[in-house]
Scaffold this motif. Sequence first.
Motif, mmCIF file in Angstrom:
data_model
loop_
_atom_site.group_PDB
_atom_site.id
_atom_site.type_symbol
_atom_site.label_atom_id
_atom_site.label_comp_id
_atom_site.label_asym_id
_atom_site.label_seq_id
_atom_site.Cartn_x
_atom_site.Cartn_y
_atom_site.Cartn_z
ATOM 1 N N THR A 4 0.819 -1.205 0.000
ATOM 2 C CA THR A 4 0.000 0.000 0.000
ATOM 3 C C THR A 4 0.857 1.260 0.000
ATOM 4 O O THR A 4 0.375 2.335 -0.313
ATOM 5 C CB THR A 4 -0.917 0.015 1.234
ATOM 6 O OG1 THR A 4 -0.120 -0.107 2.410
ATOM 7 C CG2 THR A 4 -1.897 -1.147 1.176
ATOM 8 N N THR A 5 2.133 1.119 0.362
ATOM 9 C CA THR A 5 3.016 2.282 0.390
ATOM 10 C C THR A 5 3.715 2.437 -0.947
ATOM 11 O O THR A 5 4.344 1.503 -1.432
ATOM 12 C CB THR A 5 4.074 2.127 1.505
ATOM 13 O OG1 THR A 5 3.403 1.982 2.751
ATOM 14 C CG2 THR A 5 4.988 3.343 1.549
ATOM 15 N N ARG A 6 3.580 3.601 -1.546
ATOM 16 C CA ARG A 6 4.226 3.861 -2.827
ATOM 17 C C ARG A 6 5.685 4.198 -2.567
ATOM 18 O O ARG A 6 5.995 5.154 -1.844
ATOM 19 C CB ARG A 6 3.530 5.027 -3.536
ATOM 20 C CG ARG A 6 2.053 4.802 -3.829
ATOM 21 C CD ARG A 6 1.820 4.188 -5.174
ATOM 22 N NE ARG A 6 2.219 5.068 -6.234
ATOM 23 C CZ ARG A 6 1.482 6.100 -6.688
ATOM 24 N NH1 ARG A 6 0.319 6.377 -6.119
ATOM 25 N NH2 ARG A 6 1.913 6.852 -7.678
ATOM 26 N N PRO A 7 6.628 3.451 -3.140
ATOM 27 C CA PRO A 7 8.047 3.683 -2.863
ATOM 28 C C PRO A 7 8.597 4.879 -3.623
ATOM 29 O O PRO A 7 7.978 5.396 -4.559
ATOM 30 C CB PRO A 7 8.699 2.393 -3.358
ATOM 31 C CG PRO A 7 7.815 1.967 -4.491
ATOM 32 C CD PRO A 7 6.410 2.327 -4.056
ATOM 33 N N THR A 8 9.768 5.317 -3.213
ATOM 34 C CA THR A 8 10.565 6.256 -4.004
ATOM 35 C C THR A 8 11.789 5.484 -4.486
ATOM 36 O O THR A 8 12.273 4.584 -3.801
ATOM 37 C CB THR A 8 11.003 7.486 -3.188
ATOM 38 O OG1 THR A 8 11.811 7.048 -2.085
ATOM 39 C CG2 THR A 8 9.798 8.239 -2.664
ATOM 40 N N VAL A 9 12.265 5.818 -5.667
ATOM 41 C CA VAL A 9 13.357 5.076 -6.281
ATOM 42 C C VAL A 9 14.444 6.045 -6.720
ATOM 43 O O VAL A 9 14.144 7.117 -7.254
ATOM 44 C CB VAL A 9 12.859 4.266 -7.494
ATOM 45 C CG1 VAL A 9 13.998 3.465 -8.119
ATOM 46 C CG2 VAL A 9 11.713 3.340 -7.094
#
Length: 236
Positions: A4-9
């Motif tokens: 549910t958590t949108r990651p940063t890349v």
Amino acid sequence: MTPTTRPTVDVVAGSIKIFGDTHFSAQYEGSHRDYRKNCYTVMERIISIVESDDRTTAVLGLGDMYGVKEQLVRDRIFLSDTMKFWRKLNLIIRRNAKNLSGDPSKSVLANVKGNHDMGGRAAFTEFDFMLDQGLFVNPSHVNFFREDGDLEARIHFANWGEEGREFDFAEDASNIVLGHGEYVIPGVTNWLPSSDAAKDITRMPNLVGADYLFSGHIHTPSEQIDTDHQGTGRAI
């Protein structure tokens, strides 16, 4: 299950390739002579474009990865072939990242979630499945660093229905928004067939600070040719 958590890349060096809606389907026909064959041609073409540039470390999609009228691929061979396609893209960009920065993880295969990628009757779509299998990601944003370590650009992802989301814009770097919404500009995009879902970007304060906005969803070609546009952001 899908996180549910949108990651940063973080991506280092290299170049970025952005592709529009692929709409992979083994059953759709429409006006195509062979839509399934066309999907394979698209996959081969994308692989060829990415392979032709050994600096490509980021491959980004603008949504509607699967389906035209359906949300699940019933043909398991076709589904398997699309999974091989995502895996091959990952192998290419990870190899490129390793050659450029020494770290294969500093690469990304990411897709915006389009309206055809949403739940509907199929609560867990092919997009969700590929995401859950780790074949691509659906990040909040991607940071694109130069080889000297400075942040060159931050690429933000706005899924279908997220057009009004707040963006964490970076300072002293280009901010690029990738979306799937029906974005319009009154008096400018008159050629664009629009609906009640259309978003007037001149009335969207959350986009203030964005240098560029790219969106999938619309498949009608523009009859207008823009030959003198000068971008406000810095080129990557």
